[in-house]
Scaffold this active site. Structure first.
Site, PDB file in Angstrom:
ATOM      1  N   ARG A 127     -25.253 -14.663 -86.398  1.00 32.23           N
ATOM      2  CA  ARG A 127     -23.963 -14.665 -85.681  1.00 32.23           C
ATOM      3  C   ARG A 127     -23.103 -13.479 -86.111  1.00 32.23           C
ATOM      4  O   ARG A 127     -22.333 -12.945 -85.312  1.00 32.23           O
ATOM      5  CB  ARG A 127     -23.210 -15.975 -85.945  1.00 32.23           C
ATOM      6  CG  ARG A 127     -23.792 -17.170 -85.228  1.00 32.23           C
ATOM      7  CD  ARG A 127     -22.994 -18.433 -85.549  1.00 32.23           C
ATOM      8  NE  ARG A 127     -21.648 -18.392 -85.005  1.00 32.23           N
ATOM      9  CZ  ARG A 127     -21.327 -18.796 -83.780  1.00 32.23           C
ATOM     10  NH1 ARG A 127     -22.250 -19.275 -82.967  1.00 32.23           N
ATOM     11  NH2 ARG A 127     -20.078 -18.755 -83.367  1.00 32.23           N
ATOM     12  N   ASP A 153     -15.035 -14.314 -75.699  1.00 35.80           N
ATOM     13  CA  ASP A 153     -15.967 -15.407 -75.954  1.00 35.80           C
ATOM     14  C   ASP A 153     -17.409 -14.956 -75.768  1.00 35.80           C
ATOM     15  O   ASP A 153     -17.701 -14.185 -74.849  1.00 35.80           O
ATOM     16  CB  ASP A 153     -15.655 -16.560 -74.992  1.00 35.80           C
ATOM     17  CG  ASP A 153     -16.270 -17.866 -75.437  1.00 35.80           C
ATOM     18  OD1 ASP A 153     -16.749 -17.964 -76.578  1.00 35.80           O
ATOM     19  OD2 ASP A 153     -16.277 -18.807 -74.619  1.00 35.80           O
ATOM     20  N   GLY A 154     -18.292 -15.449 -76.628  1.00 39.29           N
ATOM     21  CA  GLY A 154     -19.718 -15.218 -76.424  1.00 39.29           C
ATOM     22  C   GLY A 154     -20.431 -14.457 -77.522  1.00 39.29           C
ATOM     23  O   GLY A 154     -21.636 -14.180 -77.393  1.00 39.29           O
ATOM     24  N   ASN A 174     -10.196 -22.067 -85.491  1.00 44.26           N
ATOM     25  CA  ASN A 174     -11.368 -21.383 -86.057  1.00 44.26           C
ATOM     26  C   ASN A 174     -11.582 -21.679 -87.543  1.00 44.26           C
ATOM     27  O   ASN A 174     -12.672 -21.427 -88.077  1.00 44.26           O
ATOM     28  CB  ASN A 174     -11.257 -19.868 -85.863  1.00 44.26           C
ATOM     29  CG  ASN A 174     -11.532 -19.421 -84.447  1.00 44.26           C
ATOM     30  OD1 ASN A 174     -11.124 -18.338 -84.027  1.00 44.26           O
ATOM     31  ND2 ASN A 174     -12.206 -20.255 -83.660  1.00 44.26           N
ATOM     32  N   TRP A 175     -10.568 -22.237 -88.208  1.00 39.70           N
ATOM     33  CA  TRP A 175     -10.737 -22.624 -89.614  1.00 39.70           C
ATOM     34  C   TRP A 175     -11.800 -23.714 -89.768  1.00 39.70           C
ATOM     35  O   TRP A 175     -12.303 -23.938 -90.872  1.00 39.70           O
ATOM     36  CB  TRP A 175      -9.415 -23.109 -90.202  1.00 39.70           C
ATOM     37  CG  TRP A 175      -8.367 -22.046 -90.335  1.00 39.70           C
ATOM     38  CD1 TRP A 175      -7.225 -21.927 -89.603  1.00 39.70           C
ATOM     39  CD2 TRP A 175      -8.353 -20.949 -91.255  1.00 39.70           C
ATOM     40  NE1 TRP A 175      -6.503 -20.827 -90.008  1.00 39.70           N
ATOM     41  CE2 TRP A 175      -7.164 -20.206 -91.026  1.00 39.70           C
ATOM     42  CE3 TRP A 175      -9.228 -20.525 -92.262  1.00 39.70           C
ATOM     43  CZ2 TRP A 175      -6.838 -19.070 -91.754  1.00 39.70           C
ATOM     44  CZ3 TRP A 175      -8.901 -19.387 -92.999  1.00 39.70           C
ATOM     45  CH2 TRP A 175      -7.723 -18.677 -92.732  1.00 39.70           C
ATOM     46  N   ARG A 214     -11.303 -14.355 -69.395  1.00 42.12           N
ATOM     47  CA  ARG A 214     -12.177 -15.001 -70.369  1.00 42.12           C
ATOM     48  C   ARG A 214     -13.619 -14.631 -70.057  1.00 42.12           C
ATOM     49  O   ARG A 214     -14.070 -14.732 -68.928  1.00 42.12           O
ATOM     50  CB  ARG A 214     -12.024 -16.522 -70.357  1.00 42.12           C
ATOM     51  CG  ARG A 214     -12.925 -17.169 -71.428  1.00 42.12           C
ATOM     52  CD  ARG A 214     -12.647 -18.618 -71.661  1.00 42.12           C
ATOM     53  NE  ARG A 214     -13.425 -19.078 -72.805  1.00 42.12           N
ATOM     54  CZ  ARG A 214     -13.069 -20.037 -73.631  1.00 42.12           C
ATOM     55  NH1 ARG A 214     -11.921 -20.675 -73.445  1.00 42.12           N
ATOM     56  NH2 ARG A 214     -13.837 -20.389 -74.644  1.00 42.12           N
ATOM     57  N   SER A 243      -8.311 -18.179 -83.906  1.00 45.67           N
ATOM     58  CA  SER A 243      -7.405 -19.265 -83.525  1.00 45.67           C
ATOM     59  C   SER A 243      -7.138 -20.190 -84.705  1.00 45.67           C
ATOM     60  O   SER A 243      -7.851 -20.164 -85.724  1.00 45.67           O
ATOM     61  CB  SER A 243      -8.011 -20.079 -82.370  1.00 45.67           C
ATOM     62  OG  SER A 243      -9.043 -20.914 -82.845  1.00 45.67           O
ATOM     63  N   ARG A 246     -23.395 -16.642 -78.849  1.00 45.07           N
ATOM     64  CA  ARG A 246     -24.490 -16.770 -77.880  1.00 45.07           C
ATOM     65  C   ARG A 246     -25.219 -15.446 -77.682  1.00 45.07           C
ATOM     66  O   ARG A 246     -26.435 -15.425 -77.474  1.00 45.07           O
ATOM     67  CB  ARG A 246     -23.942 -17.295 -76.550  1.00 45.07           C
ATOM     68  CG  ARG A 246     -23.826 -18.809 -76.503  1.00 45.07           C
ATOM     69  CD  ARG A 246     -23.029 -19.271 -75.315  1.00 45.07           C
ATOM     70  NE  ARG A 246     -21.604 -19.064 -75.531  1.00 45.07           N
ATOM     71  CZ  ARG A 246     -20.692 -19.212 -74.588  1.00 45.07           C
ATOM     72  NH1 ARG A 246     -21.053 -19.533 -73.358  1.00 45.07           N
ATOM     73  NH2 ARG A 246     -19.417 -19.027 -74.853  1.00 45.07           N
ATOM     74  N   TRP A 247     -24.481 -14.341 -77.739  1.00 43.81           N
ATOM     75  CA  TRP A 247     -25.111 -13.019 -77.643  1.00 43.81           C
ATOM     76  C   TRP A 247     -26.127 -12.847 -78.758  1.00 43.81           C
ATOM     77  O   TRP A 247     -27.258 -12.388 -78.531  1.00 43.81           O
ATOM     78  CB  TRP A 247     -24.034 -11.942 -77.723  1.00 43.81           C
ATOM     79  CG  TRP A 247     -24.529 -10.542 -77.524  1.00 43.81           C
ATOM     80  CD1 TRP A 247     -24.566  -9.841 -76.353  1.00 43.81           C
ATOM     81  CD2 TRP A 247     -25.043  -9.664 -78.531  1.00 43.81           C
ATOM     82  NE1 TRP A 247     -25.080  -8.586 -76.569  1.00 43.81           N
ATOM     83  CE2 TRP A 247     -25.377  -8.455 -77.890  1.00 43.81           C
ATOM     84  CE3 TRP A 247     -25.254  -9.793 -79.902  1.00 43.81           C
ATOM     85  CZ2 TRP A 247     -25.914  -7.367 -78.585  1.00 43.81           C
ATOM     86  CZ3 TRP A 247     -25.802  -8.712 -80.606  1.00 43.81           C
ATOM     87  CH2 TRP A 247     -26.116  -7.528 -79.935  1.00 43.81           C
TER      88      TRP A 247
END
Length: 230
Positions: free
Chosen positions: A31, A18-19, A66-67, A178, A63, A22-23
Site C-alpha cells: 500500500r 481515493d484509490g 484515518n487514525w 472524487r 481525515s 486499490r492501485w
C-alpha cells in the site's frame, strides 16, 4: 452552460483522492507504494491547477477517521507527508503557490507540525494558487467548531458559521471531484459542497492526470448552476 451571471470556469476545486490502496493491490505492491504514487498525482494537480487558472485547490490528505488505519500505514503516510513538504516546498515558493492547512494538524507529531508551520510561513506571502491540504480533517468537526465560535459571539447564523469555517478565506467551492469510482463525500467539505458541482470518476488516484482534471473542468463549465432557482 454556466448559470446567469456565473463564470464558466471554476475558481475552487476540491479532490477526494481515493484509490491508492486499490492501485497497489491490483499490481501486488505494498500500500505504501500506492501512497507514493498518489503523491506524484498531487504534484501533477498542483501544476495543473496553475495551468488551468484555478485560484484554489483543496485536497483530502488525512481525515479524522484515518487514525483507525493500521499503525504502519499511518507511519508511512506521515513519512510521505514530511518528504513531500521537504522536496516540494521550494517549488511552491518558486511557483507562487500558497499553502494552507484545514483541520487540526497540531495533533500530529512535533516534527511534522514544525515542518508544516515552516512551509506555511515560507509561502504565506505567495499570491498564486492556494493549495489547501486537509489534515486531520473532518467536516462535521469543522462545522461543530464553527458553530461554537458563532455561538460565542451570539450569532448562530449561516453567515456566522461560514465565516468561522477553516475555508473562510477561500473562494466558494465550485467543483468537488472524487476518484476511484466511489460515490460519497466521506465527511469532506459538507458545508462548502452545498451548491458545488460533484464529479465522480472511476480512475484510481495514482492514475489521475492533468488531462482528467481538464475533463472535469470542462464538464463543470458545461453545467448550469441554478442555486435552487429555475
Amino acid at each position: 452552460m454556466a448559470g446567469e451571471g456565473e463564470p464558466a470556469g471554476a475558481r475552487h476545486v476540491a479532490i477526494i483522492m481515493d484509490g491508492n490502496g486499490r492501485w497497489a493491490k491490483k499490481r501486488r505492491l505494498p500500500r505504501a507504494v500506492g501512497h507514493q504514487r498518489g503523491v506524484e498525482a498531487v504534484r501533477r494537480m498542483v501544476r495543473g491547477a496553475a495551468d488551468f487558472g484555478l485560484e484554489a485547490l483543496t485536497i483530502y490528505a488525512f481525515s479524522t477517521e484515518n487514525w483507525r488505519r493500521p499503525d504502519e500505514e499511518i507511519s508511512d503516510l506521515m513519512s510521505l507527508m514530511k518528504k513531500f513538504i521537504m522536496s516540494d516546498l521550494e517549488e511552491f515558493v518558486e511557483n507562487n503557490v500558497r499553502l494552507k492547512i484545514i483541520g487540526d494538524y497540531k495533533a500530529f507529531a512535533p516534527d511534522v507540525v514544525e515542518l508544516i508551520e515552516h512551509a506555511l510561513a515560507r509561502t504565506a506571502d505567495n499570491t498564486g494558487v492556494m493549495l489547501a491540504v486537509a489534515l486531520n480533517y473532518g467536516s462535521q468537526d469543522e462545522i461543530a467548531r464553527a458553530a461554537a465560535k458563532a455561538a460565542a459571539i451570539g450569532a448562530i447564523t449561516p453567515e456566522a458559521i461560514e465565516a468561522a469555517l477553516d475555508t473562510a478565506e477561500m473562494p466558494p467551492l465550485d467543483l468537488l471531484i472524487r476518484t476511484s469510482g466511489e460515490v460519497r463525500l466521506s465527511n469532506f467539505l459538507l458545508w462548502q459542497a452545498a451548491y458545488a458541482e460533484l464529479y465522480f470518476v472511476d480512475v484510481l488516484w495514482p492514475d489521475f492526470t492533468a488531462d482528467h482534471l481538464k475533463e472535469a473542468l470542462d464538464a463543470f463549465a458545461a453545467r448550469e448552476r441554478r442555486y435552487g432557482g429555475r
